[in-house]
Design an enzyme around this catalytic site. Structure first.
Site, PDB file in Angstrom:
ATOM      1  N   ALA A  83       0.798  -6.107 -16.812  1.00  0.00           N
ATOM      2  CA  ALA A  83       0.072  -5.846 -15.562  1.00  0.00           C
ATOM      3  C   ALA A  83      -0.991  -4.784 -15.793  1.00  0.00           C
ATOM      4  CB  ALA A  83       1.045  -5.378 -14.482  1.00  0.00           C
ATOM      5  N   THR A 131      -5.144  -3.557 -25.923  1.00  0.00           N
ATOM      6  CA  THR A 131      -6.392  -4.224 -26.295  1.00  0.00           C
ATOM      7  C   THR A 131      -7.028  -3.552 -27.518  1.00  0.00           C
ATOM      8  OG1 THR A 131      -8.680  -4.502 -25.555  1.00  0.00           O
ATOM      9  CG2 THR A 131      -7.464  -2.747 -24.522  1.00  0.00           C
ATOM     10  N   ASP A 132      -7.856  -4.317 -28.226  1.00  0.00           N
ATOM     11  CA  ASP A 132      -8.597  -3.725 -29.354  1.00  0.00           C
ATOM     12  C   ASP A 132      -9.702  -2.785 -28.864  1.00  0.00           C
ATOM     13  OD1 ASP A 132     -10.366  -5.613 -28.316  1.00  0.00           O
ATOM     14  OD2 ASP A 132     -10.802  -6.586 -30.244  1.00  0.00           O
ATOM     15  N   GLU A 133      -9.997  -2.833 -27.554  1.00  0.00           N
ATOM     16  CA  GLU A 133     -11.116  -2.030 -27.042  1.00  0.00           C
ATOM     17  C   GLU A 133     -10.837  -0.523 -27.120  1.00  0.00           C
ATOM     18  OE1 GLU A 133     -13.078  -3.615 -23.571  1.00  0.00           O
ATOM     19  OE2 GLU A 133     -12.353  -5.634 -23.992  1.00  0.00           O
ATOM     20  N   TYR A 156     -12.196   1.158 -18.472  1.00  0.00           N
ATOM     21  CA  TYR A 156     -11.089   0.240 -18.793  1.00  0.00           C
ATOM     22  C   TYR A 156     -10.420   0.643 -20.100  1.00  0.00           C
ATOM     23  CZ  TYR A 156      -8.792  -3.882 -20.812  1.00  0.00           C
ATOM     24  OH  TYR A 156      -7.895  -4.730 -21.429  1.00  0.00           O
ATOM     25  N   SER A 157     -11.219   0.750 -21.183  1.00  0.00           N
ATOM     26  CA  SER A 157     -10.584   1.028 -22.481  1.00  0.00           C
ATOM     27  C   SER A 157      -9.987   2.428 -22.519  1.00  0.00           C
ATOM     28  CB  SER A 157     -11.557   0.788 -23.641  1.00  0.00           C
ATOM     29  OG  SER A 157     -12.752   1.495 -23.474  1.00  0.00           O
ATOM     30  N   LYS A 160      -6.611   2.105 -20.909  1.00  0.00           N
ATOM     31  CA  LYS A 160      -5.650   1.445 -21.804  1.00  0.00           C
ATOM     32  C   LYS A 160      -5.255   2.396 -22.946  1.00  0.00           C
ATOM     33  CE  LYS A 160      -4.245  -2.248 -21.674  1.00  0.00           C
ATOM     34  NZ  LYS A 160      -3.093  -2.881 -20.952  1.00  0.00           N
ATOM     35  N   HIS A 290     -22.042  -0.494 -23.422  1.00  0.00           N
ATOM     36  CA  HIS A 290     -21.618  -1.790 -23.980  1.00  0.00           C
ATOM     37  C   HIS A 290     -21.267  -1.678 -25.466  1.00  0.00           C
ATOM     38  CE1 HIS A 290     -22.685  -6.381 -23.819  1.00  0.00           C
ATOM     39  NE2 HIS A 290     -21.460  -6.153 -24.237  1.00  0.00           N
TER      40      HIS A 290
HETATM   41  P1  NAD Z   1      -5.530 -10.370 -15.648  1.00  0.00           P
HETATM   42  O1  NAD Z   1      -6.477  -9.460 -14.933  1.00  0.00           O
HETATM   43  O2  NAD Z   1      -5.810 -11.830 -15.710  1.00  0.00           O
HETATM   44  O3  NAD Z   1      -4.065 -10.232 -15.009  1.00  0.00           O
HETATM   45  C1  NAD Z   1      -3.508  -8.995 -14.652  1.00  0.00           C
HETATM   46  C2  NAD Z   1      -2.285  -9.256 -13.772  1.00  0.00           C
HETATM   47  O4  NAD Z   1      -1.723  -7.974 -13.415  1.00  0.00           O
HETATM   48  C3  NAD Z   1      -2.626  -9.977 -12.461  1.00  0.00           C
HETATM   49  O5  NAD Z   1      -1.684 -11.002 -12.225  1.00  0.00           O
HETATM   50  C4  NAD Z   1      -2.510  -8.882 -11.415  1.00  0.00           C
HETATM   51  O6  NAD Z   1      -2.113  -9.359 -10.140  1.00  0.00           O
HETATM   52  C5  NAD Z   1      -1.450  -7.972 -12.030  1.00  0.00           C
HETATM   53  N1  NAD Z   1      -1.561  -6.587 -11.541  1.00  0.00           N
HETATM   54  C6  NAD Z   1      -2.697  -5.836 -11.466  1.00  0.00           C
HETATM   55  N2  NAD Z   1      -2.416  -4.628 -10.943  1.00  0.00           N
HETATM   56  C7  NAD Z   1      -1.071  -4.612 -10.692  1.00  0.00           C
HETATM   57  C8  NAD Z   1      -0.184  -3.641 -10.157  1.00  0.00           C
HETATM   58  N3  NAD Z   1      -0.636  -2.434  -9.753  1.00  0.00           N
HETATM   59  N4  NAD Z   1       1.129  -3.943 -10.057  1.00  0.00           N
HETATM   60  C9  NAD Z   1       1.587  -5.166 -10.450  1.00  0.00           C
HETATM   61  N5  NAD Z   1       0.785  -6.128 -10.945  1.00  0.00           N
HETATM   62  C10 NAD Z   1      -0.528  -5.863 -11.071  1.00  0.00           C
HETATM   63  O7  NAD Z   1      -5.382  -9.735 -17.095  1.00  0.00           O
HETATM   64  P2  NAD Z   1      -5.172 -10.453 -18.508  1.00  0.00           P
HETATM   65  O8  NAD Z   1      -6.492 -10.798 -19.072  1.00  0.00           O
HETATM   66  O9  NAD Z   1      -4.124 -11.475 -18.397  1.00  0.00           O
HETATM   67  O10 NAD Z   1      -4.605  -9.220 -19.352  1.00  0.00           O
HETATM   68  C11 NAD Z   1      -3.209  -8.947 -19.392  1.00  0.00           C
HETATM   69  C12 NAD Z   1      -2.961  -7.732 -20.283  1.00  0.00           C
HETATM   70  O11 NAD Z   1      -3.454  -8.010 -21.590  1.00  0.00           O
HETATM   71  C13 NAD Z   1      -3.672  -6.475 -19.799  1.00  0.00           C
HETATM   72  O12 NAD Z   1      -2.807  -5.388 -20.017  1.00  0.00           O
HETATM   73  C14 NAD Z   1      -4.901  -6.387 -20.701  1.00  0.00           C
HETATM   74  O13 NAD Z   1      -5.294  -5.044 -20.864  1.00  0.00           O
HETATM   75  C15 NAD Z   1      -4.366  -6.986 -21.982  1.00  0.00           C
HETATM   76  N6  NAD Z   1      -5.390  -7.646 -22.847  1.00  0.00           N
HETATM   77  C16 NAD Z   1      -6.245  -8.572 -22.328  1.00  0.00           C
HETATM   78  C17 NAD Z   1      -7.159  -9.201 -23.169  1.00  0.00           C
HETATM   79  C18 NAD Z   1      -8.103 -10.265 -22.654  1.00  0.00           C
HETATM   80  O14 NAD Z   1      -8.969 -10.729 -23.410  1.00  0.00           O
HETATM   81  N7  NAD Z   1      -7.980 -10.725 -21.433  1.00  0.00           N
HETATM   82  C19 NAD Z   1      -7.200  -8.862 -24.531  1.00  0.00           C
HETATM   83  C20 NAD Z   1      -6.308  -7.909 -25.025  1.00  0.00           C
HETATM   84  C21 NAD Z   1      -5.395  -7.307 -24.177  1.00  0.00           C
HETATM   85  P1  TYD Z   2     -15.983  -9.950 -21.195  1.00  0.00           P
HETATM   86  O1  TYD Z   2     -15.505 -11.339 -21.102  1.00  0.00           O
HETATM   87  O2  TYD Z   2     -16.191  -9.161 -19.941  1.00  0.00           O
HETATM   88  O3  TYD Z   2     -14.947  -9.188 -22.170  1.00  0.00           O
HETATM   89  P2  TYD Z   2     -15.062  -7.690 -22.824  1.00  0.00           P
HETATM   90  O4  TYD Z   2     -16.147  -6.939 -22.203  1.00  0.00           O
HETATM   91  O5  TYD Z   2     -13.720  -7.128 -22.474  1.00  0.00           O
HETATM   92  O6  TYD Z   2     -15.255  -7.921 -24.279  1.00  0.00           O
HETATM   93  O7  TYD Z   2     -17.345  -9.927 -21.998  1.00  0.00           O
HETATM   94  C1  TYD Z   2     -17.450 -10.484 -23.306  1.00  0.00           C
HETATM   95  C2  TYD Z   2     -18.861 -10.203 -23.807  1.00  0.00           C
HETATM   96  O8  TYD Z   2     -19.791 -10.932 -22.994  1.00  0.00           O
HETATM   97  C3  TYD Z   2     -19.269  -8.733 -23.695  1.00  0.00           C
HETATM   98  O9  TYD Z   2     -20.081  -8.402 -24.815  1.00  0.00           O
HETATM   99  C4  TYD Z   2     -20.096  -8.682 -22.425  1.00  0.00           C
HETATM  100  C5  TYD Z   2     -20.748 -10.055 -22.373  1.00  0.00           C
HETATM  101  N1  TYD Z   2     -21.014 -10.566 -21.001  1.00  0.00           N
HETATM  102  C6  TYD Z   2     -22.286 -11.012 -20.651  1.00  0.00           C
HETATM  103  O10 TYD Z   2     -23.232 -11.000 -21.477  1.00  0.00           O
HETATM  104  N2  TYD Z   2     -22.503 -11.463 -19.381  1.00  0.00           N
HETATM  105  C7  TYD Z   2     -21.516 -11.499 -18.451  1.00  0.00           C
HETATM  106  O11 TYD Z   2     -21.769 -11.897 -17.294  1.00  0.00           O
HETATM  107  C8  TYD Z   2     -20.196 -11.065 -18.829  1.00  0.00           C
HETATM  108  C9  TYD Z   2     -19.053 -11.076 -17.837  1.00  0.00           C
HETATM  109  C10 TYD Z   2     -19.986 -10.608 -20.125  1.00  0.00           C
END
Ligand code: NAD
Ligand code: TYD
Length: 350
Positions: A83, A131-133, A156-157, A160, A290
């Site tokens: 979450a 996350t790797d961020e 965000y990062s 995390k 960025h």
């Molecule tokens: P997402 O935004 O799709 O889902 C997040 C979920 O958490 C949602 O279902 C939301 O309702 C729930 N949530 C948010 N706030 C909450 C709270 N206060 N209490 C309970 N639930 C809550 O995110 P995702 O992309 O599935 O990412 C999931 C995890 O993986 C995150 O911790 C993210 O940092 C990590 N992550 C994501 C990516 C990516 O590319 N998406 C990559 C690496 C790590």
């Molecule tokens: P994103 O999917 O938001 O993931 P993250 O920022 O966590 O890596 O974005 C991926 C890449 O795409 C990032 O370099 C930002 C770029 N981006 C755009 O150029 N336009 C957009 O509208 C969005 C959402 C992202």
């Protein structure tokens, strides 16, 4: 019988993890805890919601009393914590939401686990998904390793990174059995269309501009979400106590090159003349702070636990595009209501 709490299970990655655990481990009781923010959608779990080993709890991890009493009531054996607020652009618009959920929410879960497990840590596990961020930004070469120093740039990062530090602190100070993984960018079905890939698929479908930040030269390492869920399964069961594992696809793409591949496949799928969708590419103001390039070395996970990605990118991106095109109802539902306001604020009024 194991009782596992999965937080954020209605979100993108969480729903794939819940599905994998519910189907693969019928002897486990899986509790999906989710606040159901804009990013959480129980429709993502329609196919498994009636399984006897699946349970849903609507709750907010920021509510410390609720977390303590849930742990007290259910006596979880393990936690897989996903979450989070997860979108960088939203963290720039509203950092405090990220501090609350990602930092305070994580510490609340750590406290609840510590409180419940204080007399018997054996066999328990708190798995934090990160996350790797947190590692910051790379130049043209090099990779992130598990011991790369943290250098987060976005709210965000930073949130995390902070939560990762708390997880390690609870291991070092209180002996909490923890494990952490840091993964690269995920893509696949059920991702909310604010992130690059689903946003651009949706915009191409509607002939809307494709807003490319800066020059489109930023690089991301893309991993198919089901491969991330598989890695989480392996790490949850076999990862070492107190260890960190990087997860990545060895699949780096410059944004603009990836966007052109998507345009080409979408033209094919929608029966448009080659080159039509590329004309929607619109360069817009760069994202503040960025990060230029992310690239993960996942050698430790491969060598120690035998995980490798199962899918090549060309196959994964095709599957993903096909999923969004054949699940337009899902896409239309999640892009109604508040989404329109978000979109307008993020992309129009600037
Ligand atoms: P997402 O935004 O799709 O889902 C997040 C979920 O958490 C949602 O279902 C939301 O309702 C729930 N949530 C948010 N706030 C909450 C709270 N206060 N209490 C309970 N639930 C809550 O995110 P995702 O992309 O599935 O990412 C999931 C995890 O993986 C995150 O911790 C993210 O940092 C990590 N992550 C994501 C990516 C990516 O590319 N998406 C990559 C690496 C790590
Ligand atoms: P994103 O999917 O938001 O993931 P993250 O920022 O966590 O890596 O974005 C991926 C890449 O795409 C990032 O370099 C930002 C770029 N981006 C755009 O150029 N336009 C957009 O509208 C969005 C959402 C992202």
């Amino acid at each position: 019988m194991k009782k596992i709490l999965i937080t954020g299970g209605a979100g993108f990655i969480g729903s794939h993890v819940v599905r994998l655990f519910v189907n693969k481990y019928p002897d486990y009781q899986i509790y999906n805890l989710d606040k159901l923010t804009y990013a959480g959608n129980l429709f993502n779990l329609k196919d498994i919601e009636s399984k006897p080993n699946y349970h849903f709890i609507k709750a907010d991890i920021v509510d410390s009393a609720a977390m303590l009493s849930l742990f007290e009531k259910h006596q979880f054996d393990g936690v897989i914590h996903l979450a989070a607020e997860s979108h960088v652009d939203r963290s720039i618009a509203n950092p405090m939401e990220f501090v609350m959920t990602n930092v305070i929410g994580t510490v609340n879960l750590l406290n609840a686990a510590r409180h419940q497990w204080k007399d018997a840590m054996e066999g328990k596990r708190f798995y934090h998904i990160s996350t790797d961020e947190v590692y910051g930004s790379l130049g043209d070469t090099g990779f992130f390793y598990e011991d790369t120093a943290y250098d987060p740039h976005s709210p965000y990062s930073a949130s995390k990174a902070s939560s990762d530090h708390f997880v390690r602190a609870y291991h070092d100070t209180f002996g909490l059995p923890v494990v952490i993984s840091n993964c690269s960018n995920n893509y696949g079905p059920n991702q909310f269309p604010e992130k690059l890939i689903p946003l651009f698929i949706n915009n191409i479908r509607h002939n809307k501009p494709l807003p490319v930040y800066g020059k489109g030269e930023n690089v991301r390492d893309w991993l198919f979400v089901v491969d991330h869920a598989r890695a989480i399964d392996v790490i949850y069961h076999q990862g070492g106590n107190g260890e960190t594992y990087n997860i990545g696809g060895h699949n780096e793409w410059k944004n603009i090159d990836l966007i052109k591949v998507m345009c080409r496949i979408m033209d094919e799928k929608l029966g448009r003349t080659a080159g039509t969708s590329e004309q929607l590419i619109t360069y817009v103001k760069d994202r503040a702070g960025h990060d230029l390039r992310y690239a993960i070395d996942s050698g430790k996970l491969q060598k120690e636990l035998g995980w490798v990605p199962s899918l090549q990118f060309e196959e994964g991106i095709r599957l993903t595009i096909e999923w969004y095109l054949s699940n337009q109802e899902w896409l239309d539902t999640v892009t109604s209501g508040n989404y329109l306001k978000y979109y307008e604020e993020q992309y129009v009024i600037r």
